[in-house]
Design a protein around this motif. Structure first.
Motif, PDB file in Angstrom:
ATOM      1  N   ASN A 120      38.330  43.385  36.911  1.00 44.34           N
ATOM      2  CA  ASN A 120      39.460  42.771  36.056  1.00 44.34           C
ATOM      3  C   ASN A 120      40.573  42.773  36.927  1.00 44.34           C
ATOM      4  O   ASN A 120      41.129  41.754  37.076  1.00 44.34           O
ATOM      5  CB  ASN A 120      39.335  43.331  34.968  1.00 44.34           C
ATOM      6  N   LYS A 121      40.781  43.868  37.532  1.00 44.70           N
ATOM      7  CA  LYS A 121      42.131  43.830  38.413  1.00 44.70           C
ATOM      8  C   LYS A 121      42.070  42.846  39.632  1.00 44.70           C
ATOM      9  O   LYS A 121      43.212  42.071  39.930  1.00 44.70           O
ATOM     10  CB  LYS A 121      42.484  45.353  38.784  1.00 44.70           C
TER      11      LYS A 121
ATOM     12  N   ASP B  88      40.145  40.209  39.690  1.00 52.00           N
ATOM     13  CA  ASP B  88      40.192  38.875  39.393  1.00 52.00           C
ATOM     14  C   ASP B  88      41.649  38.396  38.786  1.00 52.00           C
ATOM     15  O   ASP B  88      42.014  37.241  39.182  1.00 52.00           O
ATOM     16  CB  ASP B  88      39.357  38.908  37.878  1.00 52.00           C
ATOM     17  N   ILE B  89      42.421  39.488  38.214  1.00 47.89           N
ATOM     18  CA  ILE B  89      43.799  38.941  37.969  1.00 47.89           C
ATOM     19  C   ILE B  89      44.486  38.733  39.439  1.00 47.89           C
ATOM     20  O   ILE B  89      45.536  37.861  39.295  1.00 47.89           O
ATOM     21  CB  ILE B  89      44.265  39.957  37.097  1.00 47.89           C
TER      22      ILE B  89
ATOM     23  N   ALA C 249      43.722  35.349  40.865  1.00 46.70           N
ATOM     24  CA  ALA C 249      44.454  34.542  40.181  1.00 46.70           C
ATOM     25  C   ALA C 249      45.893  34.357  40.683  1.00 46.70           C
ATOM     26  O   ALA C 249      46.414  33.208  40.595  1.00 46.70           O
ATOM     27  CB  ALA C 249      44.079  34.509  38.534  1.00 46.70           C
ATOM     28  N   LYS C 250      46.352  35.365  40.834  1.00 48.95           N
ATOM     29  CA  LYS C 250      47.955  35.316  40.984  1.00 48.95           C
ATOM     30  C   LYS C 250      48.225  34.853  42.211  1.00 48.95           C
ATOM     31  O   LYS C 250      49.306  34.269  42.794  1.00 48.95           O
ATOM     32  CB  LYS C 250      48.705  36.771  40.849  1.00 48.95           C
TER      33      LYS C 250
ATOM     34  N   GLN D 139      45.316  43.860  46.544  1.00 45.94           N
ATOM     35  CA  GLN D 139      43.774  43.604  46.657  1.00 45.94           C
ATOM     36  C   GLN D 139      43.080  44.385  47.518  1.00 45.94           C
ATOM     37  O   GLN D 139      41.976  44.896  47.240  1.00 45.94           O
ATOM     38  CB  GLN D 139      43.628  42.083  47.047  1.00 45.94           C
TER      39      GLN D 139
END
Length: 217
Positions: A180-181, A183-184, A187-188, A204
């Motif tokens: 989830n981290k 994916d976030i 997106a950023k 990342q």
């Protein structure tokens, strides 16, 4: 005079053996009390604590078997004393130690020795029963040990599986958080630039490292 000496030696041997038997039986009673305490604690316990108490039961059972073997030796010693004494009056015994008492007592009926021999025959037969009961008890205790060891192995395996499943669940939860981290952060990355983008890239890389560590557990 010789007969009196032999009788005194016989009586003294029986007295000493009886004292040894009483001492062993007192220890066995103590073991019985300790066993009850462990069994009660085990019934209320779970997991590794229960396994530890079961192993303690096994240890106590082995010690109880040792005491019963000592008791068996004392009974066998007493039986030999009685056999020697009764043989001197013409008694015969079968291969399993059974005395042919009827033949012996018929021979001494209406004699001064009848009451004494009748008493010895009764005591001898009681000893045979005690020895047989002790052998049965040793067999029973051995069976209990085997059952407990089997149960301990099964419970130990179940506990290992339970711990593994708990670790697997925890790892999967951590993997979900890391994914989830990522994916976030992905997106950023689309909406950042410069130093901020470099910072996200470092995050990342660090998250991917954590993800690899979790996946190798």
């Amino acid at each position: 005079y010789q007969n009196e000496i032999e009788q005194l030696a016989f009586t003294e041997a029986l007295r000493q053996e009886e004292q040894a038997i009483q001492a062993i039986n007192m220890k066995l009673e103590l073991f019985s009390t300790n066993m009850e305490k462990v069994a009660k604690a085990k019934d209320k316990a779970y997991g590794q604590t229960k396994i530890n108490l079961m192993n303690e039961e096994v240890r106590l059972l082995y010690e109880e078997i040792s005491l019963n073997n000592k008791l068996k030796s004392q009974y066998e010693s007493q039986l030999r004393d009685y056999q020697r004494k009764l043989s001197s009056y013409g008694a015969t015994f079968d291969g399993d130690g059974t005395i042919n008492s009827e033949q012996l007592l018929d021979r001494y009926a209406n004699t001064a020795d009848y009451e004494k021999l009748s008493k010895w025959v009764e005591e001898y037969n009681n000893l045979v029963k005690e020895l047989n009961d002790t052998n049965k008890e040793i067999t029973s205790l051995t069976d209990n040990i085997n059952e407990l060891n089997t149960e301990v192995k099964s419970m130990t395996l179940d506990l290992m599986i339970e711990k593994f499943n708990a670790k697997l669940y925890s790892t999967n939860k951590e993997l979900d958080k890391l994914n989830n981290k990522i994916d976030i952060l992905d997106a950023k990355m689309k909406y950042t630039s410069g130093y901020e983008k470099l910072d996200i890239l470092k995050q990342q890389i660090e998250t991917y490292k954590q993800l690899q560590q979790e996946e190798t557990i």
